[in-house]
Motif scaffolding. Structure first.
Motif, short mmCIF file in Angstrom:
data_model
loop_
_atom_site.label_atom_id
_atom_site.label_comp_id
_atom_site.label_asym_id
_atom_site.label_seq_id
_atom_site.Cartn_x
_atom_site.Cartn_y
_atom_site.Cartn_z
N UNK A 161 0.85 -1.19 0.00
CA UNK A 161 0.00 0.00 0.00
C UNK A 161 0.88 1.24 0.00
N UNK A 162 0.42 2.26 -0.66
CA UNK A 162 1.15 3.52 -0.74
C UNK A 162 0.53 4.49 0.24
N UNK A 163 1.35 5.02 1.12
CA UNK A 163 0.88 5.93 2.15
C UNK A 163 1.46 7.31 1.88
N UNK A 164 0.59 8.28 1.77
CA UNK A 164 1.01 9.67 1.55
C UNK A 164 1.52 10.24 2.86
N UNK A 165 2.68 10.87 2.81
CA UNK A 165 3.31 11.39 4.02
C UNK A 165 3.13 12.91 4.10
N UNK A 166 2.76 13.38 5.29
CA UNK A 166 2.66 14.81 5.53
C UNK A 166 3.80 15.21 6.48
N UNK A 167 3.77 16.43 6.98
CA UNK A 167 4.86 16.91 7.84
C UNK A 167 4.97 16.08 9.12
N UNK A 168 3.84 15.75 9.73
CA UNK A 168 3.84 14.95 10.96
C UNK A 168 4.44 13.57 10.70
N UNK B 264 -0.64 1.96 10.16
CA UNK B 264 -2.04 2.40 10.09
C UNK B 264 -2.19 3.79 10.69
N UNK B 265 -1.38 4.13 11.69
CA UNK B 265 -1.42 5.47 12.26
C UNK B 265 -1.06 6.53 11.23
N UNK B 266 -0.13 6.23 10.33
CA UNK B 266 0.21 7.16 9.25
C UNK B 266 -0.99 7.31 8.32
N UNK B 267 -1.61 6.20 7.96
CA UNK B 267 -2.70 6.20 7.00
C UNK B 267 -3.91 6.96 7.56
N UNK B 268 -4.23 6.76 8.84
CA UNK B 268 -5.36 7.44 9.45
C UNK B 268 -5.06 8.92 9.65
N UNK B 269 -3.81 9.23 10.02
CA UNK B 269 -3.45 10.64 10.23
C UNK B 269 -3.55 11.41 8.92
N UNK B 270 -3.22 10.77 7.81
CA UNK B 270 -3.29 11.44 6.51
C UNK B 270 -4.73 11.75 6.13
N UNK B 271 -5.62 10.80 6.35
CA UNK B 271 -7.00 11.00 5.94
C UNK B 271 -7.78 11.91 6.89
N UNK B 272 -7.48 11.88 8.18
CA UNK B 272 -8.29 12.63 9.13
C UNK B 272 -7.70 13.98 9.49
#
Length: 175
Positions: free
Chosen positions: A97-104, A160-168
């Motif tokens: 799965x590809x997870x988009x990364x933000x600053x956090x 999963x914490x990365x994935x949820x943080x990106x969406x929410x």
């Protein structure tokens, strides 16, 4: 007295060096790809002309970073961009799965890198200090399938914490 010119010359064609016979003007030998699934130049049966123009080039990654594809041995694989992370099955149960990364997410990964460097330093120093026993102890701890599965589940939860943080992160409000 000068030496006569060589019968053969070397030219570059399509980022490849090719030996040309000066008398006939043809390639001396048709090259084949050393990788059988190389896909592109040299992967055929030898009867086609190898100019590199007929092969399909790997696609360029999209600007968003989602769904980027890479080519490895002629097979399509997902590829990470600077703003994304692609998981693998040996450490993620939901891979690939590809997870988009933000600053956090970038700051969390920087902390992970620091922790990983400390872990490697501890493993190296433990190996030097307790040479005959330490590597076998680490192997005995990590060998059981139950331990590996627990570590894999833990890393999946962490990812999963990365994935949820990106969406929410964009839709949640503080207040």
């Amino acid at each position: 007295m000068d030496m006569p010119p060589s019968r053969y010359r070397v030219e570059e064609r399509g980022r490849r060096l090719v030996v040309i016979d000066r008398k006939t003007g043809r390639e001396v030998s048709h090259t084949k790809s050393p990788i059988p699934l190389g896909g592109g130049v040299g992967g055929g049966n030898g009867s086609q002309k190898r100019s590199g123009r007929g092969s399909t080039p790997p696609p360029s990654p999209p600007a968003s970073g989602r769904g980027a594809q890479g080519w490895k041995f002629g097979l399509k694989q997902t590829r990470a961009t600077p703003d994304s992370f692609v998981t693998r099955s040996w450490f993620d149960a939901k891979a690939p799965r590809t997870i988009k990364l933000n600053y956090t997410a970038h700051s969390r990964l920087a902390t992970l890198r620091f922790g990983g460097a400390i872990l490697i330093a501890l493993l190296v120093s433990g190996t030097f200090l307790f040479w005959p026993w330490f590597p076998f102890t680490v192997a005995a701890v990590l060998t059981p399938p139950k331990t590996r599965e627990r570590l894999r589940e833990a890393s999946t939860r962490w990812i999963d914490g990365f994935d949820q943080a990106d969406g929410s992160a964009s839709s949640s409000t503080v207040g």
